[in-house]
Scaffold this motif. Structure first.
Motif, PDB file in Angstrom:
ATOM      1  N   ASN A 234      32.221  36.426  67.516  1.00 40.85           N
ATOM      2  CA  ASN A 234      32.692  36.836  66.640  1.00 40.85           C
ATOM      3  C   ASN A 234      33.690  38.446  66.695  1.00 40.85           C
ATOM      4  N   LEU A 235      33.030  38.966  67.503  1.00 38.69           N
ATOM      5  CA  LEU A 235      33.414  40.560  67.228  1.00 38.69           C
ATOM      6  C   LEU A 235      34.788  40.123  68.083  1.00 38.69           C
ATOM      7  N   ASP A 236      36.123  40.398  68.144  1.00 41.43           N
ATOM      8  CA  ASP A 236      36.538  40.798  69.001  1.00 41.43           C
ATOM      9  C   ASP A 236      36.882  41.979  68.545  1.00 41.43           C
ATOM     10  N   HIS A 237      36.558  42.832  69.424  1.00 42.54           N
ATOM     11  CA  HIS A 237      36.957  44.361  69.863  1.00 42.54           C
ATOM     12  C   HIS A 237      38.615  45.264  70.045  1.00 42.54           C
ATOM     13  N   ARG A 238      39.236  43.714  69.962  1.00 45.07           N
ATOM     14  CA  ARG A 238      41.122  44.257  70.532  1.00 45.07           C
ATOM     15  C   ARG A 238      41.828  44.013  68.703  1.00 45.07           C
ATOM     16  N   VAL A 239      40.732  44.014  67.546  1.00 43.31           N
ATOM     17  CA  VAL A 239      41.260  44.116  65.892  1.00 43.31           C
ATOM     18  C   VAL A 239      41.399  45.809  65.723  1.00 43.31           C
ATOM     19  N   PHE A 240      40.362  46.561  66.271  1.00 40.82           N
ATOM     20  CA  PHE A 240      40.402  47.583  65.810  1.00 40.82           C
ATOM     21  C   PHE A 240      40.772  49.274  66.471  1.00 40.82           C
ATOM     22  N   ASP A 241      41.352  50.046  66.056  1.00 43.50           N
ATOM     23  CA  ASP A 241      42.088  50.738  66.316  1.00 43.50           C
ATOM     24  C   ASP A 241      40.940  52.092  66.650  1.00 43.50           C
ATOM     25  N   HIS A 242      40.121  52.370  66.002  1.00 48.02           N
ATOM     26  CA  HIS A 242      39.203  53.549  65.535  1.00 48.02           C
ATOM     27  C   HIS A 242      38.026  53.117  65.560  1.00 48.02           C
ATOM     28  N   VAL A 243      36.423  53.339  65.608  1.00 48.20           N
ATOM     29  CA  VAL A 243      35.290  53.113  65.910  1.00 48.20           C
ATOM     30  C   VAL A 243      34.732  54.214  65.393  1.00 48.20           C
ATOM     31  N   HIS A 244      33.655  54.501  64.678  1.00 48.40           N
ATOM     32  CA  HIS A 244      32.920  55.564  64.404  1.00 48.40           C
ATOM     33  C   HIS A 244      31.247  54.724  64.490  1.00 48.40           C
ATOM     34  N   TRP A 245      30.392  56.111  64.532  1.00 47.91           N
ATOM     35  CA  TRP A 245      28.950  56.319  64.926  1.00 47.91           C
ATOM     36  C   TRP A 245      28.650  56.472  63.293  1.00 47.91           C
ATOM     37  N   CYS A 246      27.724  56.714  63.116  1.00 47.74           N
ATOM     38  CA  CYS A 246      26.527  57.470  62.248  1.00 47.74           C
ATOM     39  C   CYS A 246      25.579  57.459  61.950  1.00 47.74           C
ATOM     40  N   THR A 247      24.645  58.472  62.166  1.00 51.74           N
ATOM     41  CA  THR A 247      22.803  57.883  61.711  1.00 51.74           C
ATOM     42  C   THR A 247      22.485  57.929  60.320  1.00 51.74           C
ATOM     43  N   PRO A 248      21.274  57.467  60.544  1.00 53.08           N
ATOM     44  CA  PRO A 248      20.897  57.128  58.872  1.00 53.08           C
ATOM     45  C   PRO A 248      21.570  57.735  58.121  1.00 53.08           C
ATOM     46  N   PHE A 249      20.300  59.610  58.033  1.00 50.54           N
ATOM     47  CA  PHE A 249      20.393  60.218  57.281  1.00 50.54           C
ATOM     48  C   PHE A 249      22.374  60.622  56.067  1.00 50.54           C
ATOM     49  N   VAL A 250      22.713  59.995  57.273  1.00 54.41           N
ATOM     50  CA  VAL A 250      24.418  60.424  57.507  1.00 54.41           C
ATOM     51  C   VAL A 250      25.166  59.145  56.429  1.00 54.41           C
ATOM     52  N   ALA A 251      24.478  58.282  56.498  1.00 57.92           N
ATOM     53  CA  ALA A 251      24.645  56.330  55.731  1.00 57.92           C
ATOM     54  C   ALA A 251      24.152  56.421  54.353  1.00 57.92           C
ATOM     55  N   TYR A 252      23.126  57.415  54.045  1.00 57.48           N
ATOM     56  CA  TYR A 252      21.653  57.387  53.461  1.00 57.48           C
ATOM     57  C   TYR A 252      22.798  58.543  51.745  1.00 57.48           C
ATOM     58  N   THR A 253      22.623  59.699  52.325  1.00 51.93           N
ATOM     59  CA  THR A 253      23.709  60.785  51.986  1.00 51.93           C
ATOM     60  C   THR A 253      25.335  59.842  51.099  1.00 51.93           C
ATOM     61  N   ALA A 254      25.605  59.276  51.889  1.00 54.10           N
ATOM     62  CA  ALA A 254      27.532  59.282  51.921  1.00 54.10           C
ATOM     63  C   ALA A 254      26.730  57.957  50.333  1.00 54.10           C
ATOM     64  N   THR A 255      25.832  57.133  50.606  1.00 56.25           N
ATOM     65  CA  THR A 255      25.842  55.918  49.564  1.00 56.25           C
ATOM     66  C   THR A 255      25.309  56.990  48.093  1.00 56.25           C
ATOM     67  N   ARG A 256      24.535  57.765  48.462  1.00 50.39           N
ATOM     68  CA  ARG A 256      24.515  59.480  47.265  1.00 50.39           C
ATOM     69  C   ARG A 256      25.496  59.184  46.536  1.00 50.39           C
ATOM     70  N   ARG A 257      26.129  59.994  47.426  1.00 50.18           N
ATOM     71  CA  ARG A 257      27.730  60.553  46.829  1.00 50.18           C
ATOM     72  C   ARG A 257      29.151  59.536  46.225  1.00 50.18           C
ATOM     73  N   LEU A 258      28.525  58.531  46.909  1.00 51.14           N
ATOM     74  CA  LEU A 258      29.209  56.972  45.768  1.00 51.14           C
ATOM     75  C   LEU A 258      29.117  56.493  44.956  1.00 51.14           C
ATOM     76  N   HIS A 259      27.962  56.830  44.982  1.00 46.76           N
ATOM     77  CA  HIS A 259      27.254  56.878  43.352  1.00 46.76           C
ATOM     78  C   HIS A 259      27.005  57.754  42.718  1.00 46.76           C
ATOM     79  N   GLN A 260      26.774  58.180  42.754  1.00 45.29           N
ATOM     80  CA  GLN A 260      26.870  60.097  42.394  1.00 45.29           C
ATOM     81  C   GLN A 260      28.587  60.522  41.536  1.00 45.29           C
TER      82      GLN A 260
END
Length: 361
Positions: A234-260
């Motif tokens: 179901n992943l149609d790559h032709r949909v995407f204009d840009h892609v980002h990759w991040c590590t767990p610690f980046v995601a965890y920090t952003a999650t806490r910022r979203l909450h705070q």
């Protein structure tokens, strides 16, 4: 049958809806002047309910038919909840590292949860390949089964047409949609729905490193809910204009910022998407940006929301870059945060095989 709601007989009153129907549409919240959140309690309810109701209407989910699926996350929860309302048995094939809180909830809903052995993670394709093998064996044990096949069933992305319509009806034209990518259903389906009215709408996918979804090699992944070891149909790559990759610690920090910052108690896939969406919105102040936040943070109270756990895993106090590193090849994306201009191209156009005799990357 268990789980059925009584119909109201009061004139002028709409019949009460099932709990699962109430989970479908997200709350649309304004986070910043041009950034909005599509905040789901359980996003996977959208495809689960749509797929099962289609199967019920088509006669593929008769009484006695067992719902079977491979899942380690919230798609299984949505199926188990649907099993209550449809009075169907649910058998789920999962990982040995499935979240224990989720596991207890699935069992309490009446689902049978089978886990592949821990050694399966060392094989090619990892747990996901092993789960598919076990799923095939499970289907042979029952006379009648129905598998939603979330990774390949086109009804998965189609189900998100209602989400796109809800966004357009509430916010009007959207210039950019940002969201995490797993099965491909939510981002591909919602972006397609938005572009039916707003063709220029950009789609930005958020992934994690060591995921095959956008051209990287399969490897160990700590961040649950992001990344895959096998390519979903179901992943149609032709949909995407840009892609980002991040590590767990980046995601965890952003999650806490979203909450705070916004008092939104979400999981780490939502945090990763929020990081990217906020970055894009601030650099494009005239664009109306919507970020998909898939599920709430209750499964992560003992991890992402626990400072002691973060410290023990060397995640506390780590600085998140202000900007991602822009790369010209997804296979060379450096940690902890990188981005690539995908340009709505198919995978084989972006990740072209090396010519015979050429040195490997």
């Amino acid at each position: 049958m268990r789980g059925r709601l009584p119909h109201t007989t009061r004139p002028g009153r709409r019949a009460a809806v099932e709990a699962t129907e109430a989970y479908q549409l997200p709350r649309l919240l304004r986070l910043e002047p041009n950034l909005y959140a599509a905040c789901f309690t359980l996003m996977k309810m959208v495809p689960a309910r749509h797929i099962l109701r289609r199967a019920l209407a088509d006669g593929r989910l008769d009484p006695g038919t067992v719902i079977v699926e491979t899942t380690s996350g919230t798609f299984g929860l949505a199926l188990a909840m649907q099993g209550v309302h449809l009075d169907r048995r649910v058998v789920l094939v999962s990982d040995p590292v499935i979240d224990e809180r989720l596991h207890r909830r699935l069992v309490d809903l009446g689902a049978t949860v089978l886990r592949v052995p821990a050694s399966a993670g060392e094989r090619p394709g990892g747990y996901q390949a092993a789960r598919l093998e076990l799923l095939a064996r499970v289907r042979e044990e029952y006379p009648a089964t129905f598998c939603p096949e979330q990774y390949t069933n086109p009804d998965n992305p189609r189900s998100y047409a209602m989400v796109a319509e809800h966004i357009l009806d509430t916010l009007g034209p959207v210039d950019c949609l940002v969201g995490p990518v797993g099965s491909g259903g939510s981002m591909c389906g919602t972006a397609a729905g938005l572009r039916a009215s707003v063709p220029h709408c950009q789609a930005i996918g958020v992934d994690t490193f060591a995921s095959v979804l956008f051209g990287q090699e399969d490897g160990p992944r700590e961040l649950r809910g992001l990344g895959m070891g096998l390519m979903p149909g179901n992943l149609d790559h032709r949909v995407f204009d840009h892609v980002h990759w991040c590590t767990p610690f980046v995601a965890y920090t952003a999650t806490r910022r979203l909450h705070q910052r916004h008092a939104l108690f979400m999981g780490p896939t939502s945090g990763a998407a929020y990081l990217v969406a906020r970055w894009f919105a601030r650099r494009n102040p005239h664009a109306r940006v919507v970020v998909m936040l898939p599920d709430e943070g209750y499964r992560y109270q003992d991890t992402v929301y626990d400072d002691a756990w973060l410290s023990a895993h060397e995640q506390a106090g780590v600085a998140v870059p202000e900007d991602p590193v822009v790369v010209d090849d997804p296979r060379t994306a450096p940690q902890p945060w990188a981005t690539f201009a995908w340009g709505r191209r198919p995978l084989n156009e972006v990740i072209a095989p090396a010519p015979a005799g050429a040195p490997g990357r």
